[in-house]
Motif scaffolding. Structure first.
Motif, short mmCIF file in Angstrom:
data_model
loop_
_atom_site.label_atom_id
_atom_site.label_comp_id
_atom_site.label_asym_id
_atom_site.label_seq_id
_atom_site.Cartn_x
_atom_site.Cartn_y
_atom_site.Cartn_z
N ARG A 6 -141.01 -101.42 -58.02
CA ARG A 6 -140.21 -102.53 -57.38
C ARG A 6 -139.27 -102.87 -58.30
NH1 ARG A 6 -145.59 -104.11 -56.25
NH2 ARG A 6 -145.67 -105.45 -58.10
N ARG A 7 -139.58 -102.84 -59.69
CA ARG A 7 -138.39 -103.04 -60.58
C ARG A 7 -136.94 -102.18 -60.49
NH1 ARG A 7 -142.48 -103.01 -64.61
NH2 ARG A 7 -141.38 -101.14 -65.80
N ALA A 8 -137.70 -100.81 -60.20
CA ALA A 8 -136.47 -99.76 -59.93
C ALA A 8 -135.69 -100.11 -58.73
CB ALA A 8 -137.26 -98.37 -59.77
N ALA A 9 -136.45 -100.54 -57.83
CA ALA A 9 -135.65 -100.99 -56.54
C ALA A 9 -134.78 -101.87 -56.63
CB ALA A 9 -136.60 -101.01 -55.45
N PHE A 10 -135.33 -102.98 -57.31
CA PHE A 10 -134.44 -104.13 -57.60
C PHE A 10 -133.31 -103.91 -58.42
CE2 PHE A 10 -133.40 -107.96 -60.06
CZ PHE A 10 -133.08 -108.99 -59.19
N ALA A 11 -133.61 -103.02 -59.55
CA ALA A 11 -132.37 -102.83 -60.44
C ALA A 11 -131.21 -101.99 -59.56
CB ALA A 11 -132.98 -102.06 -61.55
N VAL A 12 -131.83 -101.03 -58.81
CA VAL A 12 -130.76 -100.32 -58.14
C VAL A 12 -130.17 -101.15 -57.16
CG1 VAL A 12 -130.22 -98.47 -56.45
CG2 VAL A 12 -131.97 -98.10 -58.56
N LYS A 288 -131.11 -89.85 -60.12
CA LYS A 288 -130.90 -90.26 -58.70
C LYS A 288 -131.77 -91.40 -58.22
CE LYS A 288 -130.53 -86.32 -56.13
NZ LYS A 288 -130.80 -85.08 -55.73
N SER A 289 -131.27 -92.43 -57.73
CA SER A 289 -131.99 -93.63 -57.44
C SER A 289 -132.92 -93.45 -56.30
CB SER A 289 -131.35 -94.95 -57.31
OG SER A 289 -132.06 -95.95 -56.68
N TYR A 290 -133.90 -92.90 -56.19
CA TYR A 290 -134.83 -92.72 -55.07
C TYR A 290 -135.15 -93.83 -54.34
CZ TYR A 290 -134.98 -88.03 -57.18
OH TYR A 290 -134.75 -86.81 -57.57
N VAL A 332 -125.36 -92.18 -51.62
CA VAL A 332 -125.92 -93.01 -52.76
C VAL A 332 -125.44 -92.44 -54.14
CG1 VAL A 332 -128.03 -93.69 -54.07
CG2 VAL A 332 -127.97 -93.59 -51.49
N PRO A 333 -124.94 -93.13 -55.09
CA PRO A 333 -124.42 -92.68 -56.23
C PRO A 333 -125.27 -92.04 -57.17
CG PRO A 333 -124.44 -95.02 -56.24
CD PRO A 333 -124.86 -94.48 -54.89
#
Length: 372
Positions: A6-12, A288-290, A332-333
């Motif tokens: 969740r933190r990853a998704a929010f940060a991305v 890469k932001s999965y 996606v970057p």
């Protein structure tokens, strides 16, 4: 999705580490038109088919699948269902799995193709059965409704540029080995093109391989062959298209008796790859932001399943496949990952904790680079 995801998704989503890149290959700015699929409008009670290509790479089971499932649940108030199958790098099995999804009458199919060309007939069968297909991570051929992935040529370019930086003035003093991915994966061709754009004319390529099924053991065998042909002391760098193959390559280099390894690239920021970067055995990977990619494809799929057409606000460009033109897409970057930005990428964005990376085996190396 767990707390770290969740933190990853929010940060991305917040764009903390996003690197703005142009869409690769034939990507073009989208005119913003919605693409009709011919499906009837539905409520939250939808079924999404999810076909992933393999389970050798850690990302699919650790990141993609749980994030897609969680996002679909959130977008359907917990009523949406996901039917999941993994092809285990078998194109024939994946063709059968497409037919299974057709039999189950899923409302939309998310497809990460094993073989992007061979899958075209299955995509056509799905469409004829009234099931739109969203290509995920790899641009499948056939009448797909939408596509999302990373800027794959930029990935290869970032790898090539990092390898040049690592070799420095030794870049032309010997030979490099290029370990590309599988020919059945269209992304592999784009990674290769990007890498060649960065490296051609600046290095001497001694050996180059297209690695069957992306497998580490195949990369290991190829590398052993390259060492035998070129001589272990003549290899000044290795382009590896991903982290899994980098592991096999490094095993071959160490097995040849090299105490100082040439720089080796990678991709996917796998835990083992990050740990090799900490120790210096591997020079870099590509982060890469999965979460961003997975959440994007879930939104696309739910939009199509619920309304019968893709919400044009969800896409930012279009791409051309070998069979279709103007496919709505999101690119996606990516971020080049070295020991200097491990904390700012995989740790701060919740992929791994310092404890997961810096186990007893790696603690001294972590301390040395200030990873505490």
């Amino acid at each position: 999705m767990n707390t770290r995801m969740r933190r990853a998704a929010f940060a991305v989503a917040a764009g903390a580490m996003a690197v703005s890149l142009a869409a690769c290959g034939s990507a073009k700015e989208s005119g913003g038109s919605s693409k009709s699929t011919g499906s009837e409008k539905k409520g939250d009670n939808i079924t999404v088919g999810l076909l992933l290509p393999e389970n050798q790479t850690a990302r699919y089971e650790k990141f993609d699948k749980p994030i897609i499932e969680k996002q679909i649940a959130e977008l359907t108030n917990g009523k949406g269902k996901v039917e999941y199958l993994n092809a285990k790098e078998d194109a024939t099995l994946q063709a059968q799995q497409i037919d299974t999804m057709i039999t189950k009458k899923v409302d939309v199919l998310i497809l990460d193709a094993v073989d992007y060309k061979a899958v075209a007939s299955g995509v056509k069968r799905a469409k004829e059965a009234g099931i739109p297909v969203v290509a995920y991570d790899r641009l499948a051929e056939g009448p797909i409704a939408a596509y999302t992935s990373f800027d794959n040529e930029e990935v290869g370019k970032a790898q090539g540029e990092a390898l040049l930086k690592a070799m420095g003035d030794k870049a032309k003093s010997g030979k490099i080995v290029m370990m590309n991915g599988a020919v059945t994966d269209p992304n592999a061709a784009q990674f290769k093109a990007g890498a060649h754009a960065a490296l051609d004319g600046k290095v001497n390529i001694g050996k180059e391989y297209d690695t069957k099924q992306w497998k580490a053991e195949n990369a290991n065998a190829n590398m052993e062959g390259a060492i035998s042909a070129l001589g272990k002391d003549k290899i000044v760098g290795v382009y590896s298209a991903n982290d899994g193959m980098a592991g096999g390559i490094i095993t071959a280099l160490k097995g040849a008796g090299l105490k100082t390894l040439p720089p080796v690239t990678g991709q996917d920021a796998e835990l083992a790859g990050v740990q090799r970067i900490v120790t210096g055995e591997q020079y870099m990977s590509v982060f890469k932001s999965y979460p961003q990619e997975a959440e994007t494809v879930a939104k696309m799929a739910v939009s199509i399943a619920k309304t019968g057409k893709l919400d044009s606000s969800l896409t930012t460009s279009t791409v051309d496949s070998g069979t279709d033109k103007g496919v709505p897409a999101v690119i996606v970057p990516v971020v080049s990952l070295t020991k200097d930005n491990i904390k700012d990428t995989v740790i701060d964005q919740g992929y791994y904790t310092i404890g997961e990376i810096c186990t007893a085996k790696y603690k001294a190396a972590c301390d040395k680079i200030g990873l505490k």
